[in-house]
Design a protein around this motif. Structure first.
Motif, PDB file in Angstrom:
ATOM      1  N   PRO A 137       0.810  -1.218   0.000  1.00  0.00           N
ATOM      2  CA  PRO A 137       0.000   0.000   0.000  1.00  0.00           C
ATOM      3  C   PRO A 137       0.846   1.272   0.000  1.00  0.00           C
ATOM      4  N   SER A 138       0.475   2.219  -0.815  1.00  0.00           N
ATOM      5  CA  SER A 138       0.993   3.572  -0.751  1.00  0.00           C
ATOM      6  C   SER A 138      -0.200   4.475  -0.476  1.00  0.00           C
ATOM      7  N   THR A 139       0.056   5.726  -0.139  1.00  0.00           N
ATOM      8  CA  THR A 139      -1.068   6.592   0.151  1.00  0.00           C
ATOM      9  C   THR A 139      -1.889   6.825  -1.105  1.00  0.00           C
ATOM     10  N   THR A 140      -3.182   6.766  -0.924  1.00  0.00           N
ATOM     11  CA  THR A 140      -4.082   6.982  -2.055  1.00  0.00           C
ATOM     12  C   THR A 140      -3.858   8.353  -2.673  1.00  0.00           C
ATOM     13  N   ASP A 141      -3.667   9.366  -1.832  1.00  0.00           N
ATOM     14  CA  ASP A 141      -3.492  10.723  -2.346  1.00  0.00           C
ATOM     15  C   ASP A 141      -2.249  10.828  -3.222  1.00  0.00           C
ATOM     16  N   ALA A 142      -1.149  10.205  -2.812  1.00  0.00           N
ATOM     17  CA  ALA A 142       0.080  10.283  -3.599  1.00  0.00           C
ATOM     18  C   ALA A 142      -0.105   9.631  -4.955  1.00  0.00           C
ATOM     19  N   LEU A 143      -0.698   8.452  -4.986  1.00  0.00           N
ATOM     20  CA  LEU A 143      -0.919   7.777  -6.259  1.00  0.00           C
ATOM     21  C   LEU A 143      -1.841   8.593  -7.159  1.00  0.00           C
ATOM     22  N   THR A 144      -2.891   9.144  -6.572  1.00  0.00           N
ATOM     23  CA  THR A 144      -3.836   9.920  -7.364  1.00  0.00           C
ATOM     24  C   THR A 144      -3.173  11.161  -7.946  1.00  0.00           C
ATOM     25  N   LEU A 145      -2.401  11.878  -7.134  1.00  0.00           N
ATOM     26  CA  LEU A 145      -1.741  13.091  -7.606  1.00  0.00           C
ATOM     27  C   LEU A 145      -0.708  12.787  -8.684  1.00  0.00           C
ATOM     28  N   LEU A 146       0.072  11.728  -8.487  1.00  0.00           N
ATOM     29  CA  LEU A 146       1.117  11.403  -9.461  1.00  0.00           C
ATOM     30  C   LEU A 146       0.525  10.933 -10.779  1.00  0.00           C
ATOM     31  N   THR A 147      -0.462  10.031 -10.713  1.00  0.00           N
ATOM     32  CA  THR A 147      -1.047   9.540 -11.953  1.00  0.00           C
ATOM     33  C   THR A 147      -1.802  10.640 -12.688  1.00  0.00           C
ATOM     34  N   ALA A 148      -2.402  11.564 -11.934  1.00  0.00           N
ATOM     35  CA  ALA A 148      -3.062  12.705 -12.576  1.00  0.00           C
ATOM     36  C   ALA A 148      -2.039  13.592 -13.266  1.00  0.00           C
ATOM     37  N   ALA A 149      -0.892  13.798 -12.626  1.00  0.00           N
ATOM     38  CA  ALA A 149       0.159  14.619 -13.237  1.00  0.00           C
ATOM     39  C   ALA A 149       0.710  13.957 -14.492  1.00  0.00           C
ATOM     40  N   VAL A 150       0.809  12.630 -14.482  1.00  0.00           N
ATOM     41  CA  VAL A 150       1.255  11.919 -15.683  1.00  0.00           C
ATOM     42  C   VAL A 150       0.275  12.163 -16.825  1.00  0.00           C
ATOM     43  N   ARG A 151      -1.002  12.044 -16.523  1.00  0.00           N
ATOM     44  CA  ARG A 151      -2.022  12.190 -17.572  1.00  0.00           C
ATOM     45  C   ARG A 151      -2.092  13.617 -18.102  1.00  0.00           C
ATOM     46  N   ARG A 152      -1.867  14.595 -17.209  1.00  0.00           N
ATOM     47  CA  ARG A 152      -2.009  15.999 -17.615  1.00  0.00           C
ATOM     48  C   ARG A 152      -0.685  16.629 -18.033  1.00  0.00           C
ATOM     49  N   HIS A 153       0.403  15.870 -17.978  1.00  0.00           N
ATOM     50  CA  HIS A 153       1.740  16.372 -18.341  1.00  0.00           C
ATOM     51  C   HIS A 153       2.107  17.581 -17.501  1.00  0.00           C
ATOM     52  N   GLU A 154       2.013  17.427 -16.183  1.00  0.00           N
ATOM     53  CA  GLU A 154       2.338  18.501 -15.257  1.00  0.00           C
ATOM     54  C   GLU A 154       3.610  18.162 -14.481  1.00  0.00           C
ATOM     55  N   VAL A 155       4.496  19.143 -14.366  1.00  0.00           N
ATOM     56  CA  VAL A 155       5.707  18.982 -13.561  1.00  0.00           C
ATOM     57  C   VAL A 155       5.313  18.833 -12.096  1.00  0.00           C
ATOM     58  N   VAL A 156       5.957  17.896 -11.399  1.00  0.00           N
ATOM     59  CA  VAL A 156       5.700  17.721  -9.975  1.00  0.00           C
ATOM     60  C   VAL A 156       6.975  17.999  -9.184  1.00  0.00           C
ATOM     61  N   ARG A 157       6.793  18.421  -7.941  1.00  0.00           N
ATOM     62  CA  ARG A 157       7.916  18.692  -7.046  1.00  0.00           C
ATOM     63  C   ARG A 157       7.741  17.837  -5.796  1.00  0.00           C
ATOM     64  N   PHE A 158       8.845  17.343  -5.264  1.00  0.00           N
ATOM     65  CA  PHE A 158       8.754  16.541  -4.050  1.00  0.00           C
ATOM     66  C   PHE A 158      10.111  16.488  -3.361  1.00  0.00           C
ATOM     67  N   ASP A 159      10.065  16.136  -2.088  1.00  0.00           N
ATOM     68  CA  ASP A 159      11.270  15.810  -1.335  1.00  0.00           C
ATOM     69  C   ASP A 159      11.435  14.299  -1.402  1.00  0.00           C
ATOM     70  N   HIS A 160      12.666  13.860  -1.600  1.00  0.00           N
ATOM     71  CA  HIS A 160      12.928  12.435  -1.788  1.00  0.00           C
ATOM     72  C   HIS A 160      13.757  11.913  -0.626  1.00  0.00           C
ATOM     73  N   ASP A 161      13.193  10.944   0.118  1.00  0.00           N
ATOM     74  CA  ASP A 161      13.902  10.322   1.232  1.00  0.00           C
ATOM     75  C   ASP A 161      14.791   9.210   0.686  1.00  0.00           C
ATOM     76  N   ALA A 162      15.976   9.577   0.242  1.00  0.00           N
ATOM     77  CA  ALA A 162      16.890   8.595  -0.336  1.00  0.00           C
ATOM     78  C   ALA A 162      17.404   7.656   0.748  1.00  0.00           C
ATOM     79  N   PRO A 163      17.628   6.374   0.428  1.00  0.00           N
ATOM     80  CA  PRO A 163      18.144   5.439   1.417  1.00  0.00           C
ATOM     81  C   PRO A 163      19.533   5.855   1.889  1.00  0.00           C
ATOM     82  N   GLY A 164      19.751   5.776   3.205  1.00  0.00           N
ATOM     83  CA  GLY A 164      21.043   6.126   3.764  1.00  0.00           C
ATOM     84  C   GLY A 164      21.239   7.604   4.032  1.00  0.00           C
TER      85      GLY A 164
END
Length: 353
Positions: A137-164
């Motif tokens: 499971p991932s958060t529903t909101d994150a999946l919805t926002l990302l897939t919507a951005a893919v469909r609409r060709h919108e740039v997204v911004r995020f902080d990335h918790d890289a391993p280590g």
């Protein structure tokens, strides 16, 4: 006095209950709705007038059942249920039951009877299931926002918790990417995106992203290297790239073993062949993207790949049987390296309790 709004709300509640299970005893429905049995009967008649096929049985054990009619009535689905339906039907290819077309048609049918707001949400949840996907499971909101951005060709911004990464380090500037696909593979959700700051393709784990507010900036999608997102993702997990144009560089996802689709589009960097002293029928279920040849006499020849020779040698150890006819020489040398490491570990551990 009961208001029309209260009656409407009660009808929707009754319909939701009828959709939740096959049979409902009348007294139980009255208890759940906190009304009399007579009110339940009247509400059932109202739903029938609206086109819902509801059967009733008489007697002390009498009750109600919502049957399928000639046409699908309007559905009662909340936001999370819409997301669940869209994800489940798109994941149908993972079942290997030849229901891909039926699932696509089912999603289109359900979409037609959804209210506009929920229809947009269902349209936003689009992802590419790879052959080994059993996503956690991932958060529903994150999946919805990302897939919507893919469909609409919108740039997204995020902080990335890289391993280590140091959790106490001050946050840096947000990543800015052009999202191209959301994929489900290796038990996780991933975002395939073009990183605007690194001028390269990246693969991000969705559960490690903390999305920032949308800027609304649009982009013109560039082709994924090789033209096939499945092959591209498989190649990134294997440490290779199906096409050098616009690709290369490190990936944000840890390497793993992922069947390619199509497999020939992304070969493993290291491929070897061995003979195992085990019957082919016992080995085949554990060889995901290799080949198994039955040699008879309780032996089989296995061809497998990995991102390094030592990794490939380690994979062979899982079969827990004698290994013969190792080829090529690089794989045999890797087996010797592992043997020496394990022997050293055994010696150092000999005196431990």
């Amino acid at each position: 006095m009961t208001t029309p709004a209260a009656t409407t709300a009660r009808l929707l509640r009754l319909l939701s209950l009828l959709q939740a299970r096959r049979d409902w005893p009348g007294p139980l429905l009255a208890e759940r709705l906190d009304v009399s049995a007579r009110t339940v009967r009247r509400d059932v008649e109202r739903l029938r007038d609206l086109g819902y096929a509801i059967d009733a049985t008489r007697g002390t054990d009498g009750g109600y059942r919502l049957d399928a009619g000639a046409e699908l009535p309007p559905l009662l689905l909340d936001d999370d249920q819409v997301t669940a339906v869209a994800v489940a039907l798109q994941a149908a290819p993972l079942l290997a039951t030849d229901v891909d077309d039926a699932a696509e048609r089912a999603l289109a049918t359900i979409r037609r009877v959804m209210p506009e707001r929920l229809r947009r949400r269902a349209d936003d949840v689009r992802f590419v299931p790879l052959p080994d996907a059993t996503p956690t499971p991932s958060t529903t909101d994150a999946l919805t926002l990302l897939t919507a951005a893919v469909r609409r060709h919108e740039v997204v911004r995020f902080d990335h918790d890289a391993p280590g990464a140091d959790p106490d380090a001050p946050p840096g500037p947000p990543r800015r990417v052009e999202p191209h696909h959301v994929v489900a593979t290796r038990g996780r959700w991933y975002l395939v995106a073009w990183d605007l700051d690194r001028d390269d393709w990246r693969l991000f784990r969705v559960d490690r992203l903390r999305l920032r507010a949308h800027t609304g900036a649009r982009f013109t999608p560039r082709p994924v290297p090789g033209g096939d997102v499945r092959a591209f993702v498989a190649a990134r997990f294997r440490g290779t790239t199906p096409d050098t144009t616009g690709a290369g560089g490190p990936t944000e996802a840890s390497p793993g073993r992922t069947p390619a689709a199509p497999r020939e589009a992304a070969a493993w960097p290291c491929t070897g062949t061995v003979v195992l002293r085990a019957p082919a029928r016992a080995v085949a279920p554990f060889v995901d993207d290799g080949t198994v040849e039955d040699l008879g006499d309780g032996r089989c020849r296995v061809t497998l790949g990995a991102w390094s020779w030592v990794a490939l040698a380690a994979l062979l150890g899982r079969f827990d049987t004698d290994v013969e006819d190792v080829a090529p020489r690089a794989l045999a040398d890797a087996c010797a390296v592992l043997a020496a490491r394990y022997a050293t570990a055994a010696r150092r551990s000999a005196d431990l309790p």
